[in-house]
Design a protein around this motif. Structure first.
Motif, PDB file in Angstrom:
ATOM      1  N   VAL A 204       0.824  -1.206   0.000  1.00 50.90           N
ATOM      2  CA  VAL A 204       0.000   0.000   0.000  1.00 50.90           C
ATOM      3  C   VAL A 204       0.858   1.257   0.000  1.00 50.90           C
ATOM      4  O   VAL A 204       0.422   2.325  -0.451  1.00 50.90           O
ATOM      5  N   ALA A 340       0.091   8.887   5.466  1.00 51.56           N
ATOM      6  CA  ALA A 340      -0.594   7.712   6.024  1.00 51.56           C
ATOM      7  C   ALA A 340       0.232   7.107   7.150  1.00 51.56           C
ATOM      8  O   ALA A 340       1.454   7.288   7.220  1.00 51.56           O
ATOM      9  N   ILE A 342       0.769   3.231   8.789  1.00 52.41           N
ATOM     10  CA  ILE A 342       0.509   1.795   8.651  1.00 52.41           C
ATOM     11  C   ILE A 342       0.934   1.133   9.949  1.00 52.41           C
ATOM     12  O   ILE A 342       2.053   1.341  10.421  1.00 52.41           O
ATOM     13  N   ARG A 359      -7.370   5.247  16.363  1.00 46.36           N
ATOM     14  CA  ARG A 359      -7.941   6.342  15.568  1.00 46.36           C
ATOM     15  C   ARG A 359      -8.680   7.347  16.454  1.00 46.36           C
ATOM     16  O   ARG A 359      -8.581   8.564  16.248  1.00 46.36           O
ATOM     17  N   PRO A 375      -4.984   8.571   7.219  1.00 44.43           N
ATOM     18  CA  PRO A 375      -5.506   7.203   7.334  1.00 44.43           C
ATOM     19  C   PRO A 375      -4.583   6.316   8.164  1.00 44.43           C
ATOM     20  O   PRO A 375      -3.353   6.406   8.064  1.00 44.43           O
ATOM     21  N   LEU A 377      -3.776   2.478   8.597  1.00 43.47           N
ATOM     22  CA  LEU A 377      -4.015   1.307   7.766  1.00 43.47           C
ATOM     23  C   LEU A 377      -3.329   0.056   8.317  1.00 43.47           C
ATOM     24  O   LEU A 377      -2.324   0.148   9.035  1.00 43.47           O
ATOM     25  N   THR A 380      -0.218  -4.518   4.022  1.00 45.01           N
ATOM     26  CA  THR A 380      -0.651  -5.328   2.884  1.00 45.01           C
ATOM     27  C   THR A 380      -0.377  -6.810   3.108  1.00 45.01           C
ATOM     28  O   THR A 380      -1.174  -7.663   2.715  1.00 45.01           O
TER      29      THR A 380
END
Length: 413
Positions: A204, A340, A342, A359, A375, A377, A380
């Motif tokens: 990602v 982002a 992760i 979050r 975001p 996340l 992957t």
């Protein structure tokens, strides 16, 4: 650096440019590579011919004609070249044999003999590597190198693991040990930075130029990607996110020796320890049955399972850990302004119990819409991201032509 006017230097720069154009734009024709690179057509053709001869690039048929003959299309010889990726963990040594697209061909895993010291763990690692090498030989594929993800402070100048609190290592030389056993390039780096690299190259992270990978497992770390490159720091030790102080008056000591570190409070060990402490004080929880009365065997995975079943103690422990993590990530967002975040590592198996609370904490503390909109996340590749990142470590060296001499000498196994 060699003078810009030196013909060998210029050829190397051009070759690197063409190889990366093929990798990022495949399939691509020689004419397209010429147009995008700004290099003359005869030079592009010579470079492509050399890459084909070296076994890194192959022709795969014809493309659409724009007038005249149909162009021959080029792509990386990704299925003919393999890379070994090793996730050297405190629980398991997990190795993969993968092609240049990070497609896993074969996997090997065995429990880490953590208490037996550095040299025994290197013996185990060598056994995993040997198994993967034999798998490549059975398939008659060329090996380009070995990449490794290792927990600890990596001194890039000395190319050693200077300190690993998880393994209890000081100044250990992985390359010096394994390099005597295998006649091929070996590269290693901090596990969290390797995870970030895996997402950047294959996952990602390809969507972003600026992101942070937060690894929450046995320890906690951060792999910071800025402008498409990992942040290393002066000696290669950037990203020790787990050792920021969250509670200055905490009585919980971290393996680093300090008190109140994020890692001590919210890592897998921290979560397990918080649950164990509550049980020892007589708290009611289904964890008591799950551990069959042996409180010291309670793990973060067990706490996550209990929390999903609605157990109040387990839920509170996870909520507190997620809040600590959210506070830490909020600080990272303010410092680096990433596109982002992760979150990976073993603790992500808790799923939305973790992510939702992280979050919520970030949003509650955010200074502006920009930080609230970052975001958060999942990785992957799940729990395989470190091994995939180790493959990316070698792939980046290949694309930088750092493996050129080795691959020229080893056109096949």
């Amino acid at each position: 650096m060699m003078p810009v006017g030196n013909s060998k230097y210029i050829l190397r720069v051009n070759k690197k440019k063409i190889l990366n154009l093929i990798y990022n734009g495949q399939p691509i024709s020689r004419a397209e590579a010429t147009k995008k690179s700004g290099i003359s057509a005869p030079t592009v053709s010579r470079i492509v011919d050399s890459l084909i001869k070296e076994g890194l690039v192959q022709e795969i048929g014809t493309g659409k004609s724009t007038g005249g003959r149909c162009p021959r299309m080029l792509k990386m010889a990704d299925t003919e070249n393999y890379i070994i990726g090793i996730d050297l963990g405190t629980t398991n040594i997990y190795g993969i044999l993968a092609d240049l697209n990070a497609k896993i061909i074969y996997e090997e895993k065995r429990p880490t003999k953590l208490g037996e010291g550095f040299y025994k763990i290197m013996d185990q690692t060598a056994e995993v590597i040997e198994t993967l090498i034999n798998q490549a030989k059975d398939r008659n594929k060329r090996l380009c190198g070995i990449g490794m993800a290792v927990a600890g402070l990596i001194n890039k100048q000395r190319n050693i693991v200077e300190f690993s609190p998880n393994f209890h290592w000081h100044d250990v030389d992985i390359i010096g040990n394994l390099g005597k056993r295998f006649d091929m390039p070996i590269f290693f780096d901090n596990v969290t930075r390797v995870m970030a690299l895996g997402e950047l190259c294959y996952g990602v992270g390809k969507q972003y130029q600026d992101f942070i990978f937060v690894n929450i497992g046995y320890g906690i770390g951060a792999g910071i990607i800025l402008n498409g490159s990992p942040l290393l720091g002066a000696n290669g030790m950037a990203g020790e996110f787990g050792h920021i102080t969250i509670e200055k008056d905490s009585k919980i000591q971290c393996d680093c020796g300090n008190f109140g570190c994020l890692e001590a409070l919210a890592s897998g060990r921290g979560i397990a320890r918080a649950a164990q402490n509550a049980l020892e004080k007589g708290a009611d929880s289904i964890l008591a049955k799950m551990c069959k009365g042996n409180i010291q065997t309670v793990s973060a995975e067990m706490v996550a399972t209990a929390a999903k079943k609605g157990d109040a103690l387990a839920w509170n422990v996870f909520q507190q850990a997620a809040e600590y993590i959210g506070i830490g990530i909020f600080s990272l967002i303010n410092l680096f302004n990433p596109e982002a975040i992760i979150i990976g590592g073993g603790v992500i198996q808790a799923g939305e119990i973790l992510f939702d609370n992280v979050r919520k904490t970030i949003n509650a503390r955010s200074l502006n819409r920009s930080s609230r909109g970052v975001p958060v996340l999942a990785p992957t590749f799940g729990l395989k991201v470190a091994a995939i990142g180790a493959v990316a470590l070698v792939m980046n060296k290949l694309l930088d032509l750092e493996l050129e001499d080795f691959l020229t000498k080893n056109k096949s196994l």
